[in-house]
Enzyme design. Structure first.
Site, short mmCIF file in Angstrom:
data_model
loop_
_atom_site.label_atom_id
_atom_site.label_comp_id
_atom_site.label_asym_id
_atom_site.label_seq_id
_atom_site.Cartn_x
_atom_site.Cartn_y
_atom_site.Cartn_z
N GLY C 152 48.47 54.20 11.72
CA GLY C 152 48.81 54.41 13.11
C GLY C 152 47.65 54.03 14.01
CB CYS C 153 47.55 52.88 17.51
SG CYS C 153 48.83 53.97 18.18
CE1 TYR C 154 46.66 57.87 21.23
CE2 TYR C 154 48.84 58.14 20.31
CZ TYR C 154 48.02 57.99 21.41
OH TYR C 154 48.55 57.98 22.67
CB ALA C 157 41.29 54.88 17.85
#
Lengths: 349, 349, 349, 349
Positions: C152-154, C157
């Site tokens: 996932g993107c979150y 990061a």
């Protein structure tokens, strides 16, 4: 002064919300009823988190219920074109005055409506009675009206940009080009891919080139201002911002007309108009100057190399382009001071 | 294929940064030197956090140092108008080819430059030699050039929108109106109140109405395309977005010309052009489709009610409107395939 | 080097479009097939006007047709959670390698998936086999994988922000707070009122506070990095921009740890990573620096007054947060140089 | 009710402009004088095109002229920190009441001011007399004040988010984390590269991590609310929008505290506050709901997995975060109803 009871049919869209925002500050108005098919039974604050504190107990009645706005002195209709012409007759019969923010009562000729909106008009006699609600040009008619066709946003901006030049015969109505730019709220609140945030932000496009329904409405205004009919080239563009509309209109100057004469004509024409600022000097209209306000900023430039008059007007499409103008019409209808409840100051930034 | 050594004078602005971004992916180019007065001695990554990883050791030399770009085969000048015409002569004398991204080498007549840019041209003989770098129309001349005047962003978009119609005599050059809209990066990187974020976001305005310096450049192109001179009405607008330019041009169609003939003329004219997409069907140009790419999307519509041709073109003002076109010119100059290093795909969203 | 044939199932969303944009520039990949239920039969350019010139003849096959991607060496799945786990088994059985960009193959424990995604996992054995595709931390496992759960993107990061500190034992995993901010493209391409342009522009809000599904995925990564499980407080926010994600993570520094030690740990950890830039000096991550690129910018600050470590990471949610990371995984899987086809330079502005 | 004569020193910035916008609608206020060093002698409408129609004849006096605001009953100071403490003493001596919108009169201890603002305080006795102008918590003190230190935007939002929990002892003041996000108007109107439109749009970043000057102001409020001092971790972020601020605060819940108890505490604490809306149910604060209004939307969530209280508050940084709060303070000072002239409805969209 007395208070009028106001109803808003179709109040959960942006125009309805803007009416509600403006009417919070209107001392002669009580919002007695609001309706919405999609949000029937819900509080106003559920549709507009910005308004919950101002209307803590007001809930939407179902749109189809005619009794929802019964007893209102003035009813605003913010419903799709084709719906208002079925709602207006019983409301008028019941004694209400009606301000329709859609296109159903804007045209002088039923045939023009039919040609551009794809259906015959349901009540051509009411169409004949209805008054076009652009107070700067039709104030006296509005004063006596029962039924007002509130203007489209683009026609309002276009008319305010070109009217003085056409009325004074300074420029040709033939060949008029209206290049218009609008923020996204003008497209309404219904979600669609073309208004999905990532499709619009950092994007810019024209749409409905040579076919937008506001074209005949602009032409109707040009005909009145110039005293002769003329076909108009109209191109709207979608701008990545919420509110605001700018019209850049191009007209051929008539022979012998001087730039100073153009400016002086505009200055005089709009001198007494509380909502119109004719910009002097180097200033040009910009939408931020009128954001949230009912003002329109107008400027003109003469391109001496090409003998073109470039006429510009900026307004907030939800205020003077829709809800604010409707409140202005209510003020005229009801004999209130015309600026009552209408902000003149814009939000900067 | 051999590699060319490239220098960029004035590389810390947006155009310089875009050249650097594009040249990362150019297999025949080595960026040998970059200069900047304001950032002399600093690494590229300090000016552009986006480029530090791509140019970890490249630092700006002071702009005024002529030896900074000595030995470069091709030098890009991204400096203010009036500066390039003092920098180009020694560079050419030293054997470099020069692509100027400003206005100093765009005009055929020194008098036009002087009239619009407020100073006499410093080297009119070089102006006479310089080639206007719009490959779609001047490819053969560019191939042999030592000195290229890279076009302005508005003239590029305007020319690509109207050229086929004028060239084929389908529309009148007289009375041409160019209503143009640009993102804010076109104004450069120097901070000023009018480009301060809160003044621009949620705002929209025209600027330099009837007086923008790109006007004579557009007129020069119209004269070539149409084979006759014509004065142009040009109005630029500032749009609250970073990148992107849209031109909406209005021309009078010549008698007897049919819509299908217009479309077919454009289709044929741009058939072999890798950077130009002529849009068919309902599609209209939008800036997002070309964001970050060197493509231009073009469409035409005929308003049959007014006999107007509406011609539209969208491009990325920093790519095909500036740095990408400069790289395209470099490719033509150096005999590389014309699309080398130039993205065709846009960034969506 | 040989070319791999690639298929993309569900290619008409933003992640699919970004895969297509990146693969234009990938010299070892041929995009053999794309599918879409909503746009079956249409050309790629109809879904993405930005890509029509790059894929002039590629059309979408219907998503449900399994033979559409038959014969592909690598298949990307960009479909809703719950769908990929039904599509993966036959594709693997047919010999393809599969990179799923959804959540179906990200978890080590089927029970965690079931608890947060509201349904039992359809193929827990494949879940056990699948490799979590964050190359910076699981490169060796990816190299040998048949099935990759693209992060996932979150979580990407967040992990890149906190991993070195946790791995080195400089900060407590307990009490970790991840305050994250994302552009709107992270919400996908399906229009809905909450992503309608006028609802998002000039707006800012948190969403799914204490309940977002990326929470257990972050916790899984924290457990690996720290060698012990920890519950994480995670708050995502919606930012009015298209692309970009910033994570601001807060950790308690362990006693005796000095700021310089923290910086040195990050510097060493990311020294050889081509996609990660550890920012030195005063520089802080910003999303524009990585727009359109596969890079991640990371920085750390120690608040000496509170003994908090503030760790920040910025990435492009569609690139390193989705499609770019998937291409990076493809490169690892196929033995290509890891940066092949992946831009390191961001788009500024 | 009587009218008060108001002066604004430094009125050409965003805070000054917002004061002018709000005071248009204040029935008990006459704006008698405005000053500006940069625009001395110019009309208000030249600084704010949005306000020309509302203040057609008001011009800026030079800031340095003390007599410019002589005779005003209340003077607003919107000048840089360090300037107000030289302007306030003579104004107070002349009998005016002073509301300073900068930091000069916000601190209880001169040493804290000196440590964070880099200079000794010029009039510590006035600092001791000054009242912190957050009416929701210091209403009684403000009522009797001559000199009000109008709060910073971040401290206002942070305090309104966490105060009820701290005051009631539901959460620990130690370890408080304030992750805050602000629109760009909070940075003021002075152009600089970091606020140049193309640098900010489509960008997102933290700034002044672990060092912002609002930190001690937040800590001072936490100490009052909790009855004990505590160091706060504060991280501000810059969001690509004009107006609006959101604070997401993280606190450790004390043992045994239940979610329902938290909500009930907030509900009761803000029940009588006209400017504060405590959001019930699923609603979360968003900045659009308060745009242009003086309201603050507050919500709380308990993360039961981590025992964290997440407290959120949204406000318009120029209204409740600056000018609106100053007008609210004027109302309290002068004995007007506290909401006079202050919009409760936000601008949607």
């Amino acid at each position: 002064m007395e208070e009028v009871r106001v109803g808003i049919v179709g109040a959960s869209g942006y125009t309805g919300g803007e009416l509600l925002r403006l009417l919070v500050g209107h001392p002669q108005v009580e919002v007695a009823a609001v309706t919405s098919r999609s949000l029937a039974g819900r509080l106003v604050g559920e549709a507009f988190p910005s308004l919950g504190a101002s209307y803590p107990r007001l809930a939407f009645a179902p749109t189809d219920s005619p009794e929802a706005v019964a007893g209102c002195d003035v009813v605003f209709l913010t419903v799709p074109s084709g719906v208002a012409m079925t709602l207006a007759p019983p409301l008028l019969a019941a004694g209400a005055r009606v301000i329709d923010l859609g296109a159903d009562f804007r045209f002088r000729e039923a045939a023009v409506y039919a040609a551009w909106y794809g259906q015959p008009h349901a009540c051509p006699d009411l169409l004949a009675e209805a008054v076009y609600g652009l107070p700067e040009f039709f104030r006296e008619e509005i004063r006596k009206a029962r039924l007002v066709g509130n203007p489209g946003c683009y026609p309002t901006a276009a008319a305010l940009a070109v009217w003085p030049a056409l009325e004074a015969g300074l420029a040709e109505p033939e060949g008029l080009i209206v290049d218009a730019k609008s923020g996204v709220s003008g497209a309404g609140r219904h979600p669609a891919l073309e208004y999905h945030f990532p499709e619009v932000a950092e994007n810019l496009r024209a749409y409905k080139v040579a076919g937008h329904r506001h074209t005949p409405e602009i032409e109707q205004l040009v005909a009145v201002a110039a005293g002769q009919p003329a076909a108009v080239t109209f191109t709207p563009h979608l701008i990545p911002m919420n509110r605001g509309m700018l019209v850049t209109a191009y007209l051929r100057l008539r022979p012998g007309v001087e730039p100073a004469e153009v400016a002086e004509t505009y200055r005089r024409r709009y001198a007494g108009e509380p909502m119109i600022s004719f910009l002097e000097g180097d200033a040009l209209p910009q939408t931020k100057a009128v954001a949230g306000s009912n003002r329109v900023d107008v400027a003109v430039r003469v391109d001496t190399r090409t003998r073109r008059l470039v006429a510009l007007a900026a307004l907030d499409n939800l205020v003077k382009g829709a809800a604010g103008q409707a409140v202005q019409n209510l003020n005229v209808l009801c004999g209130f001071p015309e600026t009552t409840g209408l902000p003149l100051a814009g939000l900067w930034p």
